[in-house]
Scaffold this motif. Sequence first.
Motif, mmCIF file in Angstrom:
data_model
loop_
_atom_site.group_PDB
_atom_site.id
_atom_site.type_symbol
_atom_site.label_atom_id
_atom_site.label_comp_id
_atom_site.label_asym_id
_atom_site.label_seq_id
_atom_site.Cartn_x
_atom_site.Cartn_y
_atom_site.Cartn_z
ATOM 1 N N LEU A 97 0.816 -1.168 0.051
ATOM 2 C CA LEU A 97 0.384 -0.207 0.103
ATOM 3 C C LEU A 97 1.185 0.836 -0.158
ATOM 4 C CD1 LEU A 97 -2.664 -0.978 2.976
ATOM 5 C CD2 LEU A 97 -3.215 -1.488 0.570
ATOM 6 N N GLY A 105 -4.177 11.195 4.106
ATOM 7 C CA GLY A 105 -3.605 10.360 5.567
ATOM 8 C C GLY A 105 -5.000 9.216 4.923
ATOM 9 N N LYS A 106 -4.900 9.249 3.400
ATOM 10 C CA LYS A 106 -5.379 7.568 3.496
ATOM 11 C C LYS A 106 -4.542 6.642 2.450
ATOM 12 C CE LYS A 106 -9.302 8.789 5.207
ATOM 13 N NZ LYS A 106 -10.047 7.891 6.409
ATOM 14 N N LEU A 107 -4.512 5.073 2.409
ATOM 15 C CA LEU A 107 -3.863 4.675 1.607
ATOM 16 C C LEU A 107 -4.866 4.186 0.669
ATOM 17 C CD1 LEU A 107 -2.109 2.552 4.835
ATOM 18 C CD2 LEU A 107 -1.414 4.242 3.610
ATOM 19 N N ARG A 108 -3.951 3.721 -0.181
ATOM 20 C CA ARG A 108 -4.489 2.915 -1.733
ATOM 21 C C ARG A 108 -3.582 1.829 -2.443
ATOM 22 N NH1 ARG A 108 -2.839 6.655 -7.224
ATOM 23 N NH2 ARG A 108 -1.120 6.317 -6.825
#
Lengths: 492, 492
Positions: A97, A105-108
């Motif tokens: 990820l 602040g988010k993952l992908r």
Amino acid sequence: MSKNLTSRAEDYSKWYNELVVKADMAENSAVRGCMVIKPYGYAIWEKMQAELDRMFKETGHQNAYFPLFVPKSLFEAEEKNAEGFAKECAVVTHYRLQNDPDNEGKLRVDPEARLEEELVVRPTSEAIIWNTYKGWIQSYRDLPILINQWANVVRWEMRTRLFLRTAEFLWQEGHTAHATEAEALAEAEQMNNVYAEFAENFMAIPVIKGLKTESERFAGAVETYCIEALMQDGKALQAGTSHFLGQNFAKAFDVKFTNNEGKLDYVWATSWGVSTRLMGALIMTHSDDKGLVLPPNLAPTQVVIVPIYKNDEQLKQISDLANTIKNDLKALGVSCKFDGRETHRPGAKFAQHELQGVPLRIAIGPKDLENGTVELARRDTLTKEIVNLDGLPTLISKLLVTIQEELFNKALNFRNNHITKVETFDEFKDVLENKTGFISAHWDGTPETEQKIKELTKATIRCIPQDGEEEAGVCVFTGNPSKRRVLFAKAY
Amino acid sequence: MSKNLTSRAEDYSKWYNELVVKADMAENSAVRGCMVIKPYGYAIWEKMQAELDRMFKETGHQNAYFPLFVPKSLFEAEEKNAEGFAKECAVVTHYRLQNDPDNEGKLRVDPEARLEEELVVRPTSEAIIWNTYKGWIQSYRDLPILINQWANVVRWEMRTRLFLRTAEFLWQEGHTAHATEAEALAEAEQMNNVYAEFAENFMAIPVIKGLKTESERFAGAVETYCIEALMQDGKALQAGTSHFLGQNFAKAFDVKFTNNEGKLDYVWATSWGVSTRLMGALIMTHSDDKGLVLPPNLAPTQVVIVPIYKNDEQLKQISDLANTIKNDLKALGVSCKFDGRETHRPGAKFAQHELQGVPLRIAIGPKDLENGTVELARRDTLTKEIVNLDGLPTLISKLLVTIQEELFNKALNFRNNHITKVETFDEFKDVLENKTGFISAHWDGTPETEQKIKELTKATIRCIPQDGEEEAGVCVFTGNPSKRRVLFAKAY
């Protein structure tokens, strides 16, 4: 709490779902279809595991561990097996990820970290195991291989229910390799017998041993042995299966050996498994409207002692007595817990232990101290009596054996009363509608008839019973000739 | 077989890799970085599991089971933890395969079956567990929660080695929740002590208990306790860790409780784990150029009996005697196997049992039958003697205890001889180069210095020893003041 439990008569399915959660056995998780097995439920599963593990080792098997992932190219090697599981596979495509540039602040998933070959999370391990066995087997001297694995598997089912059908579940899977067809067949049958013995003697669940029809077989098996149990709502539950795989996997993975005549041949295989589904069978076989009923063999706590007191001195005296009883029981191999919680009243404790199916409850109050007695209550019959302290441990030890037997007999009677022979399709439908349970009927042996009956009634052939006798008759649906009866039922 | 084993002096790393495979403990699988744990290796792991499980239960913990998958949104909730594991995550993106229209007979992921939210295969379970605990905790009465899980986890490591670093491994992870900081700290320390006791008393591996520096801490921990062992090549191996997580996860998952003063507070947490990595520690602590050396506590078979015979009658007599010895040993709790294979000569059997580390070998030949003796050989010392049959079981039972102790003492001496105090960076480098082992040195307490030393020497701070005393000094690298020594080493 138990007052809030929906009754079986009102809504059996709701009763089950509520019971699993209220008795603190399991709950749904944040992952669709995956459950959390809570400590109380897990303690019961551990008892099953320990007994099964003992039985597997006694029959010459060893444990091992194979990878969670199956590379797609191996997964698809045995065609029927692949076809059977492809529609419900969780697939790993990436191994990293990264921070999501569009979403602080988010993952992908990192698009650069795509796997060259997708990995299937094992729905069953034949493929990865037979690919491994290829390296282990050259000669008949390397056979048999008798291996079991305790593991988690994933099948992406669309409709899930705690224990009965979950996207991830725990199970054991035996995978054996043999030099001859006869030996593999004997192994498959032996392990089905082990399951039957375990279900009946340890779980107090009567089962019918039989063979699956072609359309109900495990994907990739030549023959599937099974044990079928009957739940209190009259629906059947497949409690374990043992497959004779022929040479299908050996051929798919090119596993040959030199036999004792010096000739090359493909290896013969079996696989067999039971899962946390057995927890569902356990609950639905024995429990009642008050909650769980546990056979003593499976109860994390077999005896609970609840003190009834008005002051600290009484509590002290009762605790001392309870301790003595506990130690005496321990010496007899009986597990006993003293419920001294000061945060709960006796009534609340009674309700909780009833809900959680503790087989025996001892209540000790001030009068008991005076009289040298205790109140002993059975969970299964909901009866209680005042008994003398003298000889109490032996009494309890014997009573637990009796309870175990009586639970089995009760379930056996219920099951036997719910096997109905029918001769016509009207009778067939009538039983399904009104009496429920297993229907013993003649069938013409074709998948087409089986399929039509399933479409019309939702009943499937649970098994061709092993102890069934040859009996000439005509198919309940087509009127074509039949040599033996099979068992139909609606099933979990 | 053992003749082919590379010696430790020649190539320690190669020796290890060969030994794991030749002793039939594990092998690489078709899945990159994932291992197959073979029955012999798994039997050793089962012994570790049983003892640890007993110790966890004795300290009040219960087992449970949580999902394999962590939804991405939960995974990313605790930022540091997510950051620490994001780079090595296996990610499930699809839940179905379909026939590949471009490639007959092959499967591909079904583009229609993309998950709305990706699922991370757990690299560790804090996220999914704390999201679950949120539903379990309202008041201080719900605390503590003391749960352990036996599970598989996946960390997509780039460089893998059997047992030491694998993409999938087996472990246990304890996850506890507490009402106070002090209680959580005490739990974290207690479990590190349990690990130390297990390593030393059960595995005969001496360990140093300590705290990790900030840069070596578990991602998301406030403090990480650890046990560090020393391998025969002078490299350290982290054998277990126990983390005080503070309120980090409670805050990330909003897990609050009403304390006994009626105020809302975040819950305090710990987590702790050991894994199949311990198998690597076991091998590298005790084994030699002939193969595996197993402490009796961990040996699947503690005593093997090999018959030496020229005819069937001799074999019969020896088998009978072996059977008596086996039963006598069983009564003393000693596991014993008779190796009656007719396909192998005694020499080949000796070599195999040596390679697989069976602690004691009994050989019985015709002369022994006449004299009432057997030949008893110790695997650890490679010594043998003729002993009388009289009192043999007791002798063996005591000898196994002695072997267990001596293996520990030998490893302890080696370890103690490989802790070197240094005062200068030249000495530091010299020890790393020539003597290897732990280096006890002053450090100025900054991550910058730690990082520079690591870059220059590949040595890291293994721990700040718990039994270390305050001692004024100056940092071996910067000359800045230091209050206590820490332990550096190159590590696995």
